[in-house]
Design a protein around this motif. Structure first.
Motif, PDB file in Angstrom:
ATOM      1  N   GLN A   1       0.917 -15.469 -11.965  1.00  0.00           N
ATOM      2  CA  GLN A   1      -0.290 -16.009 -11.358  1.00  0.00           C
ATOM      3  C   GLN A   1      -0.835 -14.978 -10.378  1.00  0.00           C
ATOM      4  OE1 GLN A   1       0.208 -20.006 -10.043  1.00  0.00           O
ATOM      5  NE2 GLN A   1      -1.971 -20.371  -9.727  1.00  0.00           N
ATOM      6  N   LEU A   2      -2.131 -14.715 -10.475  1.00  0.00           N
ATOM      7  CA  LEU A   2      -2.748 -13.585  -9.793  1.00  0.00           C
ATOM      8  C   LEU A   2      -3.767 -14.033  -8.754  1.00  0.00           C
ATOM      9  CD1 LEU A   2      -3.352 -11.634 -13.079  1.00  0.00           C
ATOM     10  CD2 LEU A   2      -1.852 -10.816 -11.251  1.00  0.00           C
ATOM     11  N   PRO A   3      -3.916 -13.258  -7.671  1.00  0.00           N
ATOM     12  CA  PRO A   3      -4.955 -13.544  -6.681  1.00  0.00           C
ATOM     13  C   PRO A   3      -6.328 -13.165  -7.222  1.00  0.00           C
ATOM     14  CG  PRO A   3      -3.852 -11.507  -6.125  1.00  0.00           C
ATOM     15  CD  PRO A   3      -3.122 -12.069  -7.306  1.00  0.00           C
ATOM     16  N   PRO A   4      -7.397 -13.598  -6.585  1.00  0.00           N
ATOM     17  CA  PRO A   4      -8.741 -13.304  -7.104  1.00  0.00           C
ATOM     18  C   PRO A   4      -9.009 -11.827  -7.316  1.00  0.00           C
ATOM     19  CG  PRO A   4      -8.880 -15.009  -5.439  1.00  0.00           C
ATOM     20  CD  PRO A   4      -7.460 -14.535  -5.432  1.00  0.00           C
ATOM     21  N   PHE A   5      -8.493 -10.947  -6.451  1.00  0.00           N
ATOM     22  CA  PHE A   5      -8.805  -9.527  -6.589  1.00  0.00           C
ATOM     23  C   PHE A   5      -8.001  -8.845  -7.690  1.00  0.00           C
ATOM     24  CE2 PHE A   5      -6.050 -10.167  -2.793  1.00  0.00           C
ATOM     25  CZ  PHE A   5      -4.876  -9.576  -3.243  1.00  0.00           C
ATOM     26  N   ALA A   6      -7.149  -9.578  -8.410  1.00  0.00           N
ATOM     27  CA  ALA A   6      -6.357  -8.974  -9.491  1.00  0.00           C
ATOM     28  C   ALA A   6      -6.515  -9.712 -10.812  1.00  0.00           C
ATOM     29  CB  ALA A   6      -4.884  -8.933  -9.094  1.00  0.00           C
ATOM     30  N   ARG A   7      -7.485 -10.609 -10.907  1.00  0.00           N
ATOM     31  CA  ARG A   7      -7.559 -11.470 -12.087  1.00  0.00           C
ATOM     32  C   ARG A   7      -8.167 -10.805 -13.316  1.00  0.00           C
ATOM     33  NH1 ARG A   7      -8.794 -17.307  -9.104  1.00  0.00           N
ATOM     34  NH2 ARG A   7      -6.753 -17.385  -8.068  1.00  0.00           N
TER      35      ARG A   7
ATOM     36  N   ALA B   1      -6.210  -2.311   2.376  1.00  0.00           N
ATOM     37  CA  ALA B   1      -7.176  -3.010   3.229  1.00  0.00           C
ATOM     38  C   ALA B   1      -7.770  -4.206   2.488  1.00  0.00           C
ATOM     39  CB  ALA B   1      -8.271  -2.050   3.671  1.00  0.00           C
ATOM     40  N   MET B   2      -8.018  -4.051   1.191  1.00  0.00           N
ATOM     41  CA  MET B   2      -8.517  -5.160   0.380  1.00  0.00           C
ATOM     42  C   MET B   2      -7.493  -6.289   0.329  1.00  0.00           C
ATOM     43  SD  MET B   2      -9.564  -5.126  -3.671  1.00  0.00           S
ATOM     44  CE  MET B   2      -7.874  -4.755  -4.189  1.00  0.00           C
ATOM     45  N   PHE B   3      -6.212  -5.936   0.172  1.00  0.00           N
ATOM     46  CA  PHE B   3      -5.173  -6.965   0.187  1.00  0.00           C
ATOM     47  C   PHE B   3      -5.209  -7.744   1.502  1.00  0.00           C
ATOM     48  CE2 PHE B   3      -2.174  -4.233  -2.663  1.00  0.00           C
ATOM     49  CZ  PHE B   3      -2.991  -4.458  -3.750  1.00  0.00           C
ATOM     50  N   LEU B   4      -5.259  -7.021   2.614  1.00  0.00           N
ATOM     51  CA  LEU B   4      -5.228  -7.669   3.922  1.00  0.00           C
ATOM     52  C   LEU B   4      -6.425  -8.598   4.112  1.00  0.00           C
ATOM     53  CD1 LEU B   4      -4.087  -4.648   6.101  1.00  0.00           C
ATOM     54  CD2 LEU B   4      -2.762  -6.714   5.624  1.00  0.00           C
ATOM     55  N   ALA B   5      -7.573  -8.190   3.588  1.00  0.00           N
ATOM     56  CA  ALA B   5      -8.773  -9.013   3.740  1.00  0.00           C
ATOM     57  C   ALA B   5      -8.715 -10.275   2.890  1.00  0.00           C
ATOM     58  CB  ALA B   5     -10.009  -8.198   3.362  1.00  0.00           C
TER      59      ALA B   5
END
Length: 416
Positions: free
Chosen positions: A147-153, A385-389
């Motif tokens: 299952q993936l977060p939005p930035f990795a879908r 930085a994208m991950f942190l955001a």
């Protein structure tokens, strides 16, 4: 190195029940929760780990780590009273919510039932801000739920493309000089012999159900094995040259040319970039010079280290395409060689450059690598930085130190 773990339990309504006594697990990596589940089981409790709560050190690995986990039944052991903030957070991942793991596993179980593969056992493997992973055993072999977060879908789109693309490519503006039947190294089956990650189903909230890839992750692979990885991956990238618009339309991030510079600056906004100021100031000019080296844009894995190749040392498959993007192929050879000694790394880069010179006549791959060497860690700083955001604060320790560390590496690589 190991971890000491405290598991704080909640029921199906999200009410805190208390904490299990602390116990040690053998692996230090915070996102690995299979050993945490096993440790709770030794206390007579079946849990689904939801998320990291906190730790006694600022970054992984090791230390004393606290997790929140859900139980279905009242625990048979006394629990320690504990005060913990169970409030909602807008960036919490679906699998980190109460009931989230059960919903995901139920979806995967039903999809496998439809495929004639009844599930006989489920084992939670990993949970953190970048993914949640379960192994589901069936009579015909295991399957894997990720299952993936939005930035990795976009990963399923990449996997579908890898499965659908033919083994040989016609001329797409770059001369394709590879006969895969002759040149493909047997180590990397994705280069044309059919060994690829099978997508069984794709669902909502970032769920993707995949077939099993046998073997082990090839951490520590030597120079020869990495040569084979590079050869197989080159064949994939050559095939992708004419497919970049299709990949971008499928959701793969477009980091071509000047777009990469904009993307990096946008994600690093608000971070202290003092260490890399000169590099950032000259980034657009540098990327223009990279373009002039004449290599085509293609599919970039984004994290092509040996640990993302699964196999037995004689055959294998490149996995984990969640960081993939469309952009310059040099980023992958830089990642593949970054922890090798300089002489070995140079041999891999030289062979990589020879392949691209053959397939893109008139190009200058070595110069492109030299120009992008400091940009590679700069891009990684922007990724972190994208991950942190995109994640809740309790999981910031996974990445908060990665941004300044990557910026420092970028600045060092940019020095004359």
């Amino acid at each position: 190195m190991s971890r000491t773990v405290t598991v704080i339990l909640v029921d199906a309504a999200g009410r805190s029940l208390g904490a299990l006594p602390p116990f040690d697990v053998p692996d230090p990596w915070w996102q690995q929760v299979d050993s945490v589940v096993d440790g709770a089981r030794r206390h007579g409790v079946e849990v689904a780990v939801l998320r990291l709560l906190d730790a006694d050190r600022p970054a992984p690995p090791g230390g004393h780590v606290r997790y929140l986990a859900q139980v279905a039944d009242a625990p048979p052991v006394p629990l320690e009273p504990v005060v913990v903030d169970l409030g909602p957070h807008p960036l919490r991942m679906p699998w980190a919510e109460v009931g989230g793991p059960a919903r995901s596993v139920a979806w995967a179980t039903e999809e496998l039932r439809r495929l004639g593969r009844p599930v006989t056992a489920v084992a939670q493997q990993r949970t953190w801000n970048l993914s949640a992973i379960w192994r589901l055993d069936t009579p015909s072999g295991p399957a894997w739920l990720k299952q993936l977060p939005p930035f990795a879908r976009h990963e399923p789109a990449v996997l579908h493309w890898l499965l659908s693309t033919p083994d040989l490519t016609v001329d797409q503006g770059v001369r394709v000089g590879i006969d895969l039947r002759r040149d493909a190294n047997p180590l990397i089956d994705e280069a044309g012999t059919g060994g690829r990650v099978e997508v069984l189903a794709v669902g909502g909230e970032g769920r993707v159900l995949m077939g099993h890839v046998p073997g082990e992750d090839r951490y520590g692979a030597g120079e020869g094995e990495r040569m084979a990885i590079a050869a197989g991956h080159h064949a994939v990238q050559v095939r992708a040259v004419g497919e970049v618009d299709r990949l971008v339309a499928g959701g793969v991030p477009d980091l071509r040319g000047a777009g990469l510079g904009r993307w990096i600056r946008e994600r690093l906004a608000g971070h202290d970039v003092t260490a890399a100021t000169r590099l950032l100031d000259g980034l657009d000019d540098r990327l223009t010079r990279v373009r002039d080296c004449g290599l085509p844009d293609t599919l970039v894995h984004g994290d092509l280290h040996p640990g993302n190749v699964r196999g037995d040392g004689t055959s294998g498959v490149v996995i984990d395409w969640a960081d993939a993007f469309v952009g310059h192929p040099a980023f992958d050879i830089l990642r593949l060689t970054e922890d090798l000694d300089p002489a070995a790394a140079d041999r891999l880069v030289a062979t990589w450059a020879d392949r691209w010179r053959a397939d893109a006549p008139g190009s200058d791959p070595r110069r492109a690598v030299d120009l992008l060497r400091p940009v590679a860690p700069l891009r990684l700083a922007a990724v972190y930085a994208m991950f942190l955001a995109g994640i809740e604060p309790s999981e910031h320790p996974y990445h908060v130190h990665d941004v300044p560390a990557a910026l420092a590496r970028a600045a060092a690589a940019a020095r004359p």
